[in-house]
Design a protein around this motif. Structure first.
Motif, PDB file in Angstrom:
ATOM      1  N   VAL A   8       0.811  -1.181   0.147  1.00  0.00           N
ATOM      2  CA  VAL A   8      -0.094  -0.112   0.134  1.00  0.00           C
ATOM      3  C   VAL A   8       0.795   1.233  -0.165  1.00  0.00           C
ATOM      4  CG1 VAL A   8      -1.585   1.320   1.383  1.00  0.00           C
ATOM      5  CG2 VAL A   8      -1.908  -1.097   1.131  1.00  0.00           C
ATOM      6  N   ALA A   9       1.839   1.096   0.813  1.00  0.00           N
ATOM      7  CA  ALA A   9       2.921   2.163   0.756  1.00  0.00           C
ATOM      8  C   ALA A   9       3.408   2.713  -0.351  1.00  0.00           C
ATOM      9  CB  ALA A   9       4.141   2.165   1.780  1.00  0.00           C
ATOM     10  N   PRO A  12       1.190   6.013  -3.670  1.00  0.00           N
ATOM     11  CA  PRO A  12       1.355   7.433  -2.599  1.00  0.00           C
ATOM     12  C   PRO A  12      -0.252   7.815  -2.654  1.00  0.00           C
ATOM     13  CG  PRO A  12       2.283   7.755  -4.841  1.00  0.00           C
ATOM     14  CD  PRO A  12       2.057   6.391  -4.626  1.00  0.00           C
ATOM     15  N   PRO A  13      -0.757   8.211  -1.480  1.00  0.00           N
ATOM     16  CA  PRO A  13      -2.055   8.669  -1.319  1.00  0.00           C
ATOM     17  C   PRO A  13      -2.243   9.985  -1.896  1.00  0.00           C
ATOM     18  CG  PRO A  13      -1.117   8.541   0.848  1.00  0.00           C
ATOM     19  CD  PRO A  13      -0.333   8.315  -0.201  1.00  0.00           C
ATOM     20  N   GLY A  17      -4.775  12.269   2.096  1.00  0.00           N
ATOM     21  CA  GLY A  17      -5.056  10.681   2.378  1.00  0.00           C
ATOM     22  C   GLY A  17      -6.227  10.254   1.853  1.00  0.00           C
ATOM     23  N   TYR A  18      -6.426   8.870   1.994  1.00  0.00           N
ATOM     24  CA  TYR A  18      -7.510   8.187   1.449  1.00  0.00           C
ATOM     25  C   TYR A  18      -8.851   8.153   2.541  1.00  0.00           C
ATOM     26  CZ  TYR A  18      -4.802   6.032  -2.381  1.00  0.00           C
ATOM     27  OH  TYR A  18      -3.923   5.905  -3.285  1.00  0.00           O
ATOM     28  N   ILE A  21      -9.679   2.695   2.741  1.00  0.00           N
ATOM     29  CA  ILE A  21      -8.983   1.581   1.930  1.00  0.00           C
ATOM     30  C   ILE A  21      -9.803   0.176   2.358  1.00  0.00           C
ATOM     31  CG2 ILE A  21      -6.979   0.095   1.777  1.00  0.00           C
ATOM     32  CD1 ILE A  21      -5.380   2.910   2.563  1.00  0.00           C
ATOM     33  N   ALA A  41       0.946   0.172   7.197  1.00  0.00           N
ATOM     34  CA  ALA A  41       1.164   0.823   5.858  1.00  0.00           C
ATOM     35  C   ALA A  41      -0.214   1.233   5.350  1.00  0.00           C
ATOM     36  CB  ALA A  41       1.775   0.198   4.630  1.00  0.00           C
ATOM     37  N   ALA A  42      -1.201   0.615   5.491  1.00  0.00           N
ATOM     38  CA  ALA A  42      -2.517   1.245   5.062  1.00  0.00           C
ATOM     39  C   ALA A  42      -2.854   2.370   5.987  1.00  0.00           C
ATOM     40  CB  ALA A  42      -3.741   0.021   5.063  1.00  0.00           C
ATOM     41  N   SER A  44      -1.289   4.392   7.471  1.00  0.00           N
ATOM     42  CA  SER A  44      -0.428   5.596   7.164  1.00  0.00           C
ATOM     43  C   SER A  44      -1.157   6.263   5.892  1.00  0.00           C
ATOM     44  CB  SER A  44       0.985   5.231   7.147  1.00  0.00           C
ATOM     45  OG  SER A  44       1.295   4.817   5.891  1.00  0.00           O
ATOM     46  N   CYS A  45      -1.765   5.747   5.145  1.00  0.00           N
ATOM     47  CA  CYS A  45      -2.293   6.433   3.933  1.00  0.00           C
ATOM     48  C   CYS A  45      -3.744   6.802   4.069  1.00  0.00           C
ATOM     49  CB  CYS A  45      -2.406   5.326   2.933  1.00  0.00           C
ATOM     50  SG  CYS A  45      -0.622   4.814   2.194  1.00  0.00           S
ATOM     51  N   LYS A 150      -9.101   5.891  11.617  1.00  0.00           N
ATOM     52  CA  LYS A 150      -8.120   6.926  11.692  1.00  0.00           C
ATOM     53  C   LYS A 150      -8.588   7.730  12.793  1.00  0.00           C
ATOM     54  CE  LYS A 150      -3.985   8.557   9.846  1.00  0.00           C
ATOM     55  NZ  LYS A 150      -2.899   8.770   8.836  1.00  0.00           N
TER      56      LYS A 150
END
Length: 152
Positions: A8-9, A12-13, A17-18, A21, A41-42, A44-45, A150
């Motif tokens: 996922v990293a 790039p988002p 960010g998204y 996911i 990783a997900a 963080s996006c 998040k």
């Protein structure tokens, strides 16, 4: 074994960010450490308030005492005994699918995903859906959908 999925990293988002996911019936192919890296990783996006949704196979009822080997044995038995008649697929195809499960599937208890998501900084973890195999005559491998959000 199939090659690992792209990170996922590596994607790039967009700025900020998204919003979500979603991974369905895929993350169970990773071992526990790789799952934890993928969740991190997900996460963080994701945009603040964004959701990580995992719809996948899990060890029965989220029971930490269940084992991958026991889960594989139950699942492959269902696939070999019930799927040919229920799906219309030839028995050899059901056997091939069962062989894939026996070799490649590594489900976790729901609690493991909750820990991984919390360690990745996600909160408001919840189980939002469960497929009851009994409702389908026992021919469905139980699937569950979990969500972590998040922090805003």
């Amino acid at each position: 074994r199939p090659p690992p999925p792209p990170s996922v990293a590596a994607m790039p988002p967009p700025p900020g960010g998204y919003g979500a996911i979603v991974a369905t019936l895929s993350v169970h192919h990773l071992d526990t450490a790789a799952k934890a890296r993928w969740v991190k990783a997900a996460a963080s996006c994701l945009a603040p308030g964004g959701a990580l949704v995992v719809g996948d196979v899990f060890l029965e009822g989220g029971n930490d005492a269940d084992t991958v080997d026991a889960w594989r044995a139950r699942s492959t038995a269902v696939m070999r005994s019930a799927w040919p008649a229920a799906s219309g697929l030839p028995a050899r195809e059901c056997d091939s699918l069962a062989a894939h499960v026996a070799a490649c599937d590594m489900p976790e208890p729901v609690g493991a995903y909750e820990r991984m998501m919390r360690e990745a900084g996600l909160e408001r973890f919840e189980v939002v859906a469960r497929v009851d195999p009994g409702a389908c005559g026992g021919i469905v491998i139980p699937c569950t959908m979990v969500v972590g959000r998040k922090k805003k």
